[in-house]
Design a protein around this motif. Structure first.
Motif, mmCIF file in Angstrom:
data_model
loop_
_atom_site.group_PDB
_atom_site.id
_atom_site.type_symbol
_atom_site.label_atom_id
_atom_site.label_comp_id
_atom_site.label_asym_id
_atom_site.label_seq_id
_atom_site.Cartn_x
_atom_site.Cartn_y
_atom_site.Cartn_z
ATOM 1 N N UNK A 2 -41.741 -40.920 60.706
ATOM 2 C CA UNK A 2 -40.446 -41.195 60.600
ATOM 3 C C UNK A 2 -40.191 -41.811 62.013
ATOM 4 N N UNK A 3 -39.046 -43.090 61.951
ATOM 5 C CA UNK A 3 -38.788 -43.773 62.882
ATOM 6 C C UNK A 3 -37.360 -43.784 62.895
ATOM 7 N N UNK A 4 -36.754 -43.105 64.177
ATOM 8 C CA UNK A 4 -35.241 -42.851 63.874
ATOM 9 C C UNK A 4 -34.487 -44.205 64.266
ATOM 10 N N UNK A 5 -33.663 -44.679 63.143
ATOM 11 C CA UNK A 5 -33.052 -46.045 63.427
ATOM 12 C C UNK A 5 -31.888 -45.690 64.652
ATOM 13 N N UNK A 10 -39.944 -41.306 67.081
ATOM 14 C CA UNK A 10 -40.914 -40.765 66.112
ATOM 15 C C UNK A 10 -40.973 -39.585 65.762
ATOM 16 N N UNK A 11 -40.967 -39.108 64.319
ATOM 17 C CA UNK A 11 -41.173 -37.668 63.981
ATOM 18 C C UNK A 11 -42.069 -37.725 62.876
ATOM 19 N N UNK A 12 -42.511 -36.628 62.466
ATOM 20 C CA UNK A 12 -43.105 -36.309 61.268
ATOM 21 C C UNK A 12 -42.059 -35.638 60.321
ATOM 22 N N UNK A 13 -41.949 -36.327 59.297
ATOM 23 C CA UNK A 13 -41.018 -35.822 58.274
ATOM 24 C C UNK A 13 -41.465 -34.738 57.763
ATOM 25 N N UNK A 14 -40.473 -33.576 57.536
ATOM 26 C CA UNK A 14 -40.747 -32.397 56.871
ATOM 27 C C UNK A 14 -40.428 -32.412 55.229
ATOM 28 N N UNK A 15 -41.275 -31.874 54.519
ATOM 29 C CA UNK A 15 -41.240 -31.890 52.997
ATOM 30 C C UNK A 15 -41.150 -30.488 52.477
ATOM 31 N N UNK A 16 -40.038 -30.450 51.715
ATOM 32 C CA UNK A 16 -39.455 -28.809 51.222
ATOM 33 C C UNK A 16 -40.332 -28.514 50.054
ATOM 34 N N UNK A 30 -34.131 -40.870 57.692
ATOM 35 C CA UNK A 30 -34.083 -42.563 58.484
ATOM 36 C C UNK A 30 -33.468 -42.136 59.929
ATOM 37 N N UNK A 31 -33.212 -40.734 60.231
ATOM 38 C CA UNK A 31 -33.051 -40.293 61.662
ATOM 39 C C UNK A 31 -33.774 -39.005 62.229
ATOM 40 N N UNK A 32 -33.819 -38.991 63.454
ATOM 41 C CA UNK A 32 -34.800 -37.799 63.945
ATOM 42 C C UNK A 32 -33.682 -36.423 63.985
#
Length: 233
Positions: A2-5, A10-16, A30-32
């Motif tokens: 993910x790249x925060x708008x 940049x962060x790795x998105x977490x999936x539940x 779309x945000x860190x």
């Protein structure tokens, strides 16, 4: 990734796990996490039952809504706002709405998708608050329509702005409250909206004057119900 708008981090998105098990469609935030932490979600706060403002006392309705109810005794007050208006949202709105950073329309895709795809919202008609022709020429887009379009939410542009084009943000509270009706209904939509459940949508609820102007017109054509919605309050 993910790249925060907002800040570009940049962060790795977490999936539940529930998202995976139930094949839930993933919509990027779309945000860190740092920018996300600056948002105050109103669903987690004690709020006025009429306008979603964080409570200042133990009363169910704030003073603003008490006054509005005197002016609109037959109006069913039902406003939903996602977040408390704060410095983070002020900067987001400044960059998106006034500086034209079009990417920022995507910032609340996740929340908008979740809200308008709820089962009890499915058969309602969504109407964005319009902007003046002056603002359209300067900005090139209606920020509320772009928020909905970015999230894939269908809407009816049933209201037309016919006011002077003076920005609400340039007015003080007294001037906002005394502002004249700036809208008219597009006649092409009148028959379609009669007896329908309506949700009026704006970016920020400040005094409520804009939304009440719009609701007045819709009541005149005999819609079934009117709710209002905004990103911030």
């Amino acid at each position: 990734m993910l790249t925060c708008l907002c800040c570009g981090k940049q962060e790795t998105e977490k999936m539940l796990l529930t998202d995976i098990v139930y094949f839930k469609k993933i919509v990027s935030a779309n945000r860190c996490q740092m920018c996300h932490s600056k948002l105050v979600r109103l669903a987690n706060e004690p709020t006025c039952l009429g306008c979603c403002r964080i409570k200042q006392d133990e009363n169910d309705s704030c003073l603003d809504c008490v006054k509005w109810k005197q002016l609109y005794p037959k109006y069913a007050f039902s406003h939903t706002a996602l977040f408390q208006y704060n410095l983070f949202l002020k900067e987001w709105l400044e960059n998106f709405k006034y500086k034209g950073d079009y990417r920022l329309a995507k910032l609340f895709n996740q929340e908008l998708t979740e809200y308008f795809n709820m089962k009890n919202q499915k058969n309602k008609q969504y109407i964005p608050i319009p902007i003046s022709q002056t603002s359209m020429k300067l900005r090139g887009f209606n920020q509320v329509e772009e928020l909905l379009a970015s999230a894939g939410i269908p809407f009816h542009p049933a209201l037309i702005h016919v006011g002077t084009g003076e920005k609400q943000s340039s007015k003080n509270r007294k001037e906002r409250m005394e502002s004249k009706q700036p809208f008219k209904l597009d006649e092409n939509y009148c028959s379609q909206l009669k007896n329908q459940q309506i949700i009026l949508i704006d970016d920020v609820y400040t005094t409520g004057r804009t939304l009440f102007h719009a609701a007045e017109l819709l009541q005149q054509i005999g819609v079934a119900t009117i709710e209002t919605f905004s990103i911030a309050r």
